[in-house]
Scaffold this motif. Sequence first.
Motif, mmCIF file in Angstrom:
data_model
loop_
_atom_site.group_PDB
_atom_site.id
_atom_site.type_symbol
_atom_site.label_atom_id
_atom_site.label_comp_id
_atom_site.label_asym_id
_atom_site.label_seq_id
_atom_site.Cartn_x
_atom_site.Cartn_y
_atom_site.Cartn_z
ATOM 1 N N ALA A 44 -2.938 21.601 -94.686
ATOM 2 C CA ALA A 44 -3.122 22.290 -93.406
ATOM 3 C C ALA A 44 -2.161 21.699 -92.383
ATOM 4 C CB ALA A 44 -4.555 22.134 -92.914
ATOM 5 N N THR A 45 -1.749 22.514 -91.452
ATOM 6 C CA THR A 45 -0.975 21.992 -90.333
ATOM 7 C C THR A 45 -1.964 21.322 -89.383
ATOM 8 O OG1 THR A 45 -1.169 24.015 -89.000
ATOM 9 C CG2 THR A 45 0.724 23.856 -90.495
ATOM 10 N N GLY A 46 -1.447 20.445 -88.550
ATOM 11 C CA GLY A 46 -2.301 19.843 -87.534
ATOM 12 C C GLY A 46 -2.606 20.863 -86.450
ATOM 13 N N THR A 47 -3.794 20.774 -85.897
ATOM 14 C CA THR A 47 -4.127 21.639 -84.763
ATOM 15 C C THR A 47 -3.225 21.243 -83.600
ATOM 16 O OG1 THR A 47 -6.422 21.813 -85.496
ATOM 17 C CG2 THR A 47 -5.967 22.372 -83.193
ATOM 18 N N HIS A 48 -2.599 22.228 -82.984
ATOM 19 C CA HIS A 48 -1.708 21.950 -81.873
ATOM 20 C C HIS A 48 -1.638 23.145 -80.926
ATOM 21 C CE1 HIS A 48 0.779 24.068 -84.806
ATOM 22 N NE2 HIS A 48 1.598 24.381 -83.814
ATOM 23 N N ALA A 49 -1.227 22.878 -79.709
ATOM 24 C CA ALA A 49 -0.988 23.908 -78.690
ATOM 25 C C ALA A 49 0.267 23.477 -77.938
ATOM 26 C CB ALA A 49 -2.179 24.027 -77.748
ATOM 27 N N HIS A 50 0.971 24.429 -77.363
ATOM 28 C CA HIS A 50 2.205 24.110 -76.653
ATOM 29 C C HIS A 50 2.466 25.176 -75.608
ATOM 30 C CE1 HIS A 50 3.382 26.921 -79.774
ATOM 31 N NE2 HIS A 50 3.033 26.019 -80.681
ATOM 32 N N HIS A 51 3.484 24.945 -74.795
ATOM 33 C CA HIS A 51 3.767 25.860 -73.687
ATOM 34 C C HIS A 51 4.497 27.135 -74.121
ATOM 35 C CE1 HIS A 51 7.694 23.890 -73.963
ATOM 36 N NE2 HIS A 51 8.173 24.962 -73.340
ATOM 37 N N GLU A 52 5.032 27.173 -75.346
ATOM 38 C CA GLU A 52 5.777 28.345 -75.802
ATOM 39 C C GLU A 52 4.846 29.449 -76.314
ATOM 40 O OE1 GLU A 52 8.361 24.757 -77.014
ATOM 41 O OE2 GLU A 52 6.290 25.312 -77.354
ATOM 42 N N TYR A 53 5.357 30.662 -76.280
ATOM 43 C CA TYR A 53 4.761 31.775 -77.015
ATOM 44 C C TYR A 53 5.161 31.574 -78.468
ATOM 45 C CZ TYR A 53 4.351 34.110 -72.473
ATOM 46 O OH TYR A 53 4.048 34.426 -71.186
ATOM 47 N N VAL A 64 -5.618 30.549 -94.120
ATOM 48 C CA VAL A 64 -6.596 30.841 -93.073
ATOM 49 C C VAL A 64 -5.999 30.355 -91.764
ATOM 50 C CG1 VAL A 64 -8.900 30.299 -92.183
ATOM 51 C CG2 VAL A 64 -8.560 30.604 -94.640
ATOM 52 N N LEU A 65 -6.096 31.188 -90.720
ATOM 53 C CA LEU A 65 -5.700 30.780 -89.379
ATOM 54 C C LEU A 65 -6.948 30.287 -88.661
ATOM 55 C CD1 LEU A 65 -3.441 33.772 -88.349
ATOM 56 C CD2 LEU A 65 -2.685 31.486 -89.013
ATOM 57 N N ASP A 66 -6.830 29.149 -88.016
ATOM 58 C CA ASP A 66 -7.930 28.582 -87.243
ATOM 59 C C ASP A 66 -7.421 28.420 -85.820
ATOM 60 O OD1 ASP A 66 -10.152 27.224 -86.314
ATOM 61 O OD2 ASP A 66 -9.724 25.370 -87.416
ATOM 62 N N SER A 67 -8.029 29.161 -84.880
ATOM 63 C CA SER A 67 -7.560 29.128 -83.502
ATOM 64 C C SER A 67 -8.721 29.308 -82.542
ATOM 65 C CB SER A 67 -6.522 30.231 -83.270
ATOM 66 O OG SER A 67 -6.100 30.242 -81.930
ATOM 67 N N GLU A 68 -8.879 28.319 -81.682
ATOM 68 C CA GLU A 68 -9.885 28.412 -80.625
ATOM 69 C C GLU A 68 -11.277 28.729 -81.195
ATOM 70 O OE1 GLU A 68 -8.885 28.131 -77.100
ATOM 71 O OE2 GLU A 68 -7.033 27.399 -77.997
ATOM 72 N N GLY A 69 -11.629 28.126 -82.327
ATOM 73 C CA GLY A 69 -12.946 28.317 -82.926
ATOM 74 C C GLY A 69 -13.096 29.573 -83.772
ATOM 75 N N GLU A 70 -12.027 30.323 -83.939
ATOM 76 C CA GLU A 70 -12.057 31.555 -84.742
ATOM 77 C C GLU A 70 -11.206 31.348 -85.995
ATOM 78 O OE1 GLU A 70 -11.129 36.318 -84.057
ATOM 79 O OE2 GLU A 70 -10.482 34.868 -82.550
ATOM 80 N N ARG A 71 -11.719 31.783 -87.139
ATOM 81 C CA ARG A 71 -10.983 31.686 -88.407
ATOM 82 C C ARG A 71 -10.754 33.098 -88.944
ATOM 83 N NH1 ARG A 71 -11.489 26.743 -91.692
ATOM 84 N NH2 ARG A 71 -11.552 28.141 -93.468
ATOM 85 N N ASP A 78 1.320 39.735 -93.036
ATOM 86 C CA ASP A 78 0.620 39.657 -91.748
ATOM 87 C C ASP A 78 1.492 38.961 -90.712
ATOM 88 O OD1 ASP A 78 -1.599 40.785 -92.976
ATOM 89 O OD2 ASP A 78 -2.752 38.913 -93.042
ATOM 90 N N ILE A 79 1.217 39.251 -89.440
ATOM 91 C CA ILE A 79 1.883 38.580 -88.325
ATOM 92 C C ILE A 79 0.824 38.274 -87.275
ATOM 93 C CG2 ILE A 79 2.524 40.772 -87.240
ATOM 94 C CD1 ILE A 79 5.130 39.394 -86.285
ATOM 95 N N VAL A 80 0.942 37.134 -86.633
ATOM 96 C CA VAL A 80 -0.015 36.742 -85.597
ATOM 97 C C VAL A 80 0.761 36.210 -84.397
ATOM 98 C CG1 VAL A 80 -0.327 34.381 -86.483
ATOM 99 C CG2 VAL A 80 -2.143 35.431 -85.113
ATOM 100 N N HIS A 81 0.195 36.404 -83.215
ATOM 101 C CA HIS A 81 0.789 35.921 -81.969
ATOM 102 C C HIS A 81 -0.167 34.923 -81.319
ATOM 103 C CE1 HIS A 81 1.035 36.304 -77.482
ATOM 104 N NE2 HIS A 81 2.255 35.920 -77.778
ATOM 105 N N PHE A 82 0.385 33.805 -80.849
ATOM 106 C CA PHE A 82 -0.385 32.822 -80.098
ATOM 107 C C PHE A 82 0.217 32.706 -78.698
ATOM 108 C CE2 PHE A 82 -0.730 31.350 -84.525
ATOM 109 C CZ PHE A 82 -2.111 31.407 -84.667
ATOM 110 N N PRO A 83 -0.568 33.020 -77.659
ATOM 111 C CA PRO A 83 -0.072 32.809 -76.293
ATOM 112 C C PRO A 83 0.082 31.310 -76.022
ATOM 113 C CG PRO A 83 -1.992 34.276 -76.315
ATOM 114 C CD PRO A 83 -1.878 33.673 -77.687
ATOM 115 N N ALA A 87 -4.666 26.597 -78.931
ATOM 116 C CA ALA A 87 -4.726 25.695 -80.083
ATOM 117 C C ALA A 87 -4.790 26.515 -81.368
ATOM 118 C CB ALA A 87 -5.944 24.784 -79.979
ATOM 119 N N HIS A 88 -4.030 26.073 -82.378
ATOM 120 C CA HIS A 88 -3.996 26.817 -83.641
ATOM 121 C C HIS A 88 -3.560 25.916 -84.782
ATOM 122 C CE1 HIS A 88 -0.029 27.204 -81.713
ATOM 123 N NE2 HIS A 88 0.477 27.198 -82.944
#
Length: 124
Positions: A44-53, A64-71, A78-83, A87-88
């Motif tokens: 798994a990648t480490g959970t992280h958040a940053h200023h970029e889109y 599995v994508l894990d972001s803000e408590g949602e899996r 598939d494609i996903v966007h993180f504002p 955290a993801h």
Amino acid sequence: MELRPLVRERMNHENGADAQRLVPWPVLNAPFEGSWCVVAPGGATGTHAHHEYEIFIALSGEAVLDSEGERKPFKAGDIVHFPPHTAHRVINESDEDFQLYCVWWDTEMSEKFMARHTSEQALA
């Protein structure tokens, strides 16, 4: 045409994945950066958040994508966007490599792109 090859032997292990940054390079004026990433089976990648889109494009395998408590399941195509500041992480619960391409950008990258583009157009 200028080809930027993926060289698996040169991939770096960072944040739980093997990765090679393919964008940018000197002759490419792009308003974004990008990296080919591989999450190993059971990794798994480490959970992280940053200023970029950021967007992830799933290329092969399932994860599995894990972001803000949602899996959510994430599979090839598939494609996903993180504002910004979301955290993801990517979790590979399968027994095969999960490959994805990550693209990220921010205002500063966009402004630098426009400045280079404008100066290139003025020279043309």
